[in-house]
Design an enzyme around this catalytic site. Structure first.
Site, PDB file in Angstrom:
ATOM      1  N   ASP A  79       0.998  -1.146  -0.141  1.00  0.00           N
ATOM      2  CA  ASP A  79      -0.028  -0.200  -0.201  1.00  0.00           C
ATOM      3  C   ASP A  79       0.981   1.191  -0.022  1.00  0.00           C
ATOM      4  O   ASP A  79       1.805   1.130  -0.680  1.00  0.00           O
ATOM      5  CB  ASP A  79      -1.000  -0.063   1.219  1.00  0.00           C
ATOM      6  CG  ASP A  79      -2.425   0.607   0.934  1.00  0.00           C
ATOM      7  OD1 ASP A  79      -3.084   0.165   0.205  1.00  0.00           O
ATOM      8  OD2 ASP A  79      -2.622   1.862   1.327  1.00  0.00           O
ATOM      9  N   ASP A  80       0.516   2.287   0.843  1.00  0.00           N
ATOM     10  CA  ASP A  80       1.182   3.558   0.676  1.00  0.00           C
ATOM     11  C   ASP A  80       2.338   3.510   1.219  1.00  0.00           C
ATOM     12  O   ASP A  80       3.003   2.497   2.072  1.00  0.00           O
ATOM     13  CB  ASP A  80       0.318   4.572   1.351  1.00  0.00           C
ATOM     14  CG  ASP A  80       0.543   6.098   0.972  1.00  0.00           C
ATOM     15  OD1 ASP A  80       1.467   6.297   0.409  1.00  0.00           O
ATOM     16  OD2 ASP A  80      -0.105   6.874   1.339  1.00  0.00           O
ATOM     17  N   LYS A 156      -3.770  -0.549  -7.058  1.00  0.00           N
ATOM     18  CA  LYS A 156      -4.821   0.322  -6.390  1.00  0.00           C
ATOM     19  C   LYS A 156      -4.594   1.853  -6.441  1.00  0.00           C
ATOM     20  O   LYS A 156      -3.153   2.233  -6.174  1.00  0.00           O
ATOM     21  CB  LYS A 156      -4.683  -0.059  -4.780  1.00  0.00           C
ATOM     22  CG  LYS A 156      -5.461   0.852  -3.858  1.00  0.00           C
ATOM     23  CD  LYS A 156      -5.522   0.250  -2.351  1.00  0.00           C
ATOM     24  CE  LYS A 156      -5.884   1.351  -1.289  1.00  0.00           C
ATOM     25  NZ  LYS A 156      -5.924   0.954  -0.121  1.00  0.00           N
ATOM     26  N   ASP A 158      -5.468   5.106  -5.252  1.00  0.00           N
ATOM     27  CA  ASP A 158      -6.343   6.192  -4.639  1.00  0.00           C
ATOM     28  C   ASP A 158      -6.516   7.502  -4.968  1.00  0.00           C
ATOM     29  O   ASP A 158      -6.103   7.897  -5.996  1.00  0.00           O
ATOM     30  CB  ASP A 158      -5.322   6.338  -3.091  1.00  0.00           C
ATOM     31  CG  ASP A 158      -6.147   6.257  -1.910  1.00  0.00           C
ATOM     32  OD1 ASP A 158      -7.236   6.683  -2.083  1.00  0.00           O
ATOM     33  OD2 ASP A 158      -5.425   6.063  -0.742  1.00  0.00           O
ATOM     34  N   SER A 215     -10.148   3.771  -6.031  1.00  0.00           N
ATOM     35  CA  SER A 215     -10.823   4.460  -4.673  1.00  0.00           C
ATOM     36  C   SER A 215     -11.809   5.526  -5.372  1.00  0.00           C
ATOM     37  O   SER A 215     -12.396   6.221  -4.459  1.00  0.00           O
ATOM     38  CB  SER A 215      -9.728   4.901  -4.020  1.00  0.00           C
ATOM     39  OG  SER A 215      -8.968   3.923  -3.451  1.00  0.00           O
ATOM     40  N   ARG A 240     -13.002   0.891  -3.912  1.00  0.00           N
ATOM     41  CA  ARG A 240     -13.589   1.137  -2.545  1.00  0.00           C
ATOM     42  C   ARG A 240     -14.718   2.221  -2.718  1.00  0.00           C
ATOM     43  O   ARG A 240     -14.588   3.419  -3.466  1.00  0.00           O
ATOM     44  CB  ARG A 240     -12.295   1.857  -1.715  1.00  0.00           C
ATOM     45  CG  ARG A 240     -10.991   0.726  -1.373  1.00  0.00           C
ATOM     46  CD  ARG A 240     -11.492   0.170  -0.045  1.00  0.00           C
ATOM     47  NE  ARG A 240     -12.122   1.032   0.696  1.00  0.00           N
ATOM     48  CZ  ARG A 240     -11.124   1.829   1.400  1.00  0.00           C
ATOM     49  NH1 ARG A 240      -9.848   1.659   1.290  1.00  0.00           N
ATOM     50  NH2 ARG A 240     -11.404   2.903   2.335  1.00  0.00           N
ATOM     51  N   ASP A 244     -12.284   4.038   5.293  1.00  0.00           N
ATOM     52  CA  ASP A 244     -11.480   3.089   5.455  1.00  0.00           C
ATOM     53  C   ASP A 244     -11.718   2.321   6.902  1.00  0.00           C
ATOM     54  O   ASP A 244     -12.095   2.773   7.645  1.00  0.00           O
ATOM     55  CB  ASP A 244     -10.116   3.906   6.035  1.00  0.00           C
ATOM     56  CG  ASP A 244      -9.415   4.587   4.798  1.00  0.00           C
ATOM     57  OD1 ASP A 244      -9.796   4.307   3.794  1.00  0.00           O
ATOM     58  OD2 ASP A 244      -8.296   5.141   4.990  1.00  0.00           O
TER      59      ASP A 244
HETATM   60  C1  GLA Z   1      -6.390   6.091   1.999  1.00  0.00           C
HETATM   61  C2  GLA Z   1      -6.999   4.658   1.537  1.00  0.00           C
HETATM   62  C3  GLA Z   1      -6.519   3.530   2.482  1.00  0.00           C
HETATM   63  C4  GLA Z   1      -4.784   3.681   2.439  1.00  0.00           C
HETATM   64  C5  GLA Z   1      -4.231   5.196   2.704  1.00  0.00           C
HETATM   65  C6  GLA Z   1      -2.718   5.106   2.528  1.00  0.00           C
HETATM   66  O1  GLA Z   1      -6.792   6.462   3.255  1.00  0.00           O
HETATM   67  O2  GLA Z   1      -8.313   4.757   1.615  1.00  0.00           O
HETATM   68  O3  GLA Z   1      -6.947   2.259   2.002  1.00  0.00           O
HETATM   69  O4  GLA Z   1      -4.638   3.487   1.302  1.00  0.00           O
HETATM   70  O5  GLA Z   1      -4.940   6.052   2.032  1.00  0.00           O
HETATM   71  O6  GLA Z   1      -2.154   6.586   2.943  1.00  0.00           O
END
Ligand code: GLA
Length: 456
Positions: A79-80, A156, A158, A215, A240, A244
């Site tokens: 992820d991030d 993914k 975002d 997202s 999404r 979260d």
């Molecule tokens: C957003 C996304 C999360 C995650 C964070 C990472 O909040 O919705 O799922 O990926 O960013 O910073």
């Protein structure tokens, strides 16, 4: 700069609009770093838990050695907070050199060698939600190509920091393209010019099959008319829709409520290749009891939700593992028909009933308790739950108990507070005539007519 973007968009618009990557005909399953490991980049003090290639290799080892992969959990998703703060001299994203010294392609190969797949994260905007470099409209093509060159399998995208300036930039480009396409192409193209559709096209154009998680709806309130789920289904494999998930029952319950309160808009949007994503499974973390963990597993299966665990597979308890590895629940989640279920009853008692149609005329039922006092004995019959006349075989998903049940027969399920009872219900036996013709089947007929009063 706008001119090159214009050319790029024109090139993409020449091809079909639909995301035709043939991927994710059933909801994707795997592991995703974010909920459990967040943006921990302190590898000096927390080497086992920081976002680094070692963490993803550890999880890959667990997935391939502890029976997860065989059940379908094959994606290992970054992820991030994986990237360097700067793009390289060619404008390409690059991983943090200290935390990912081997690079992303090597990590992808590590996954592929074990029958797994690698996912990575990006953000349509100036920065990711964690403050790392984002993908502005002019970077979409190069970022899609970089990901494909790394042999990544899922992306993914975002939506943080698509700020006003960026939107203006987008609008300006839209204006230019509007005039371009009015004369050159059909007007569908003009509709496809926001960053998410462009990224879909750019991923397709690389020729590498890359599952695409958007997202977008979560940043637009998640509901029509602001969100066009028909269009989303054409450009993304999953999306999404909402907030979260956090490591608490409150958070899980809030997500459950939002998805089922809005089921009329959301349920028809999903199907093979295009899924609503209520966010990660937090089973095996710190916030859920075992009953609540069963509730998350059951309702994510009813929703046909992607099953991305975000937990520590190196230390997971056997209780959490057996819920996540429940073959019947997974089978329901992964049903080939791919039709999500719905909440069909909200009782005053705090019991709610959910139903999902499955292939071969089977279905799944979940009895969920919102109560916080004690196990509640809920009485119903399959007929009351809209089942047609017949005798059904029932498997209790979490106890493995089996029984037969006529539509007209009252049964009682005992549902723990914040817990579920989940059933797999087979198609009704069509006729017992064949059985009657063969002596050895007489016993089975008798068994089918056995009526359990209490099904625990
Ligand atoms: C957003 C996304 C999360 C995650 C964070 C990472 O909040 O919705 O799922 O990926 O960013 O910073």
């Amino acid at each position: 700069m706008h001119f090159s973007l214009l050319l790029f968009a024109c090139a993409l618009c020449g091809s079909t609009l639909a995301l035709n990557n043939g991927l994710m005909r059933t909801p994707p399953m795997g592991w995703l770093a974010w909920e459990r490991f967040r943006c921990d980049i302190d590898c000096q003090n927390d080497p086992k838990n920081c976002i680094s290639e070692n963490l993803f290799m550890d999880m890959a080892d667990r997935l391939s050695e502890d029976g997860w992969r065989e059940l379908g959990y094959v994606y290992v998703n970054i992820d991030d907070c994986w990237s360097s703060m700067e793009r390289d001299e060619n404008g390409r994203l690059q991983p943090d050199p200290k935390r990912f010294p081997g690079g992303i392609r090597k990590l992808a190969r590590y996954m592929h060698d074990r029958g797994l797949k690698l996912g990575i994260y990006g953000d349509m905007g100036t920065h990711t939600c964690g403050g790392y470099p984002g993908t502005t409209l002019d970077k979409i093509e190069i970022d899609a190509q970089t990901i494909a060159d790394w042999e990544v399998d899922m992306f993914k995208f975002d939506g943080c920091y698509s700020n006003a300036t960026e939107q203006e930039q987008g609008m300006e480009v839209l204006g230019e393209l509007g005039s371009c396409f009015r004369s050159l192409f059909d007007c569908k193209c003009i509709l496809a010019l926001a960053g998410y559709p462009l990224m879909s096209k750019a991923l397709n154009a690389t020729g590498r099959p890359i599952g695409y998680s958007c997202s977008w709806p979560a940043y637009r309130g998640g509901l029509p008319p602001k969100v066009n789920y028909t269009q989303l289904g054409e450009i993304c494999n999953l999306w999404r829709n909402y907030d979260d998930i956090q490591d608490s029952w409150d958070s899980v319950l809030n997500i459950i409520d939002w998805f089922f309160d809005n089921q009329d808009a959301l349920q028809p949007a999903a199907g093979p290749g295009r899924w609503n994503d209520p966010d990660m499974l937090i089973i095996g973390d710190f916030g859920l009891s075992l009953d609540q963990s069963r509730s998350q597993m059951a309702l994510w299966s009813i929703m046909a939700a992607p099953l991305f665990m975000s937990n520590d597979l190196r230390t997971i308890s056997s209780g959490a593992r057996s819920i996540l590895q429940n073959k019947i629940a997974i089978g329901i989640n992964q049903d080939a028909m791919g039709m999500p279920g719905r909440r069909i009853l909200k009782e005053k008692s705090g019991i709610e009933v959910f139903w999902r149609p499955l292939s071969n005329n089977a279905s799944a039922l979940v009895f969920f308790s919102r109560r916080t006092d004690m196990p509640y004995r809920y009485t119903s019959s399959l007929r009351q739950l809209n089942f047609t006349t017949g005798s059904y075989k029932i498997i209790d998903v979490f106890t493995g108990k089996m029984a037969s049940l006529k539509d007209s027969t009252d049964f009682v399920v005992s549902v723990n507070p914040t817990g579920v009872v989940m059933w797999y219900v087979s198609a009704p036996a069509r006729t017992n005539l064949n059985h009657l013709r063969r002596g050895q089947e007489a016993h089975r007929v008798a068994e089918e007519n056995f009526i359990p009063y209490v099904f625990l």
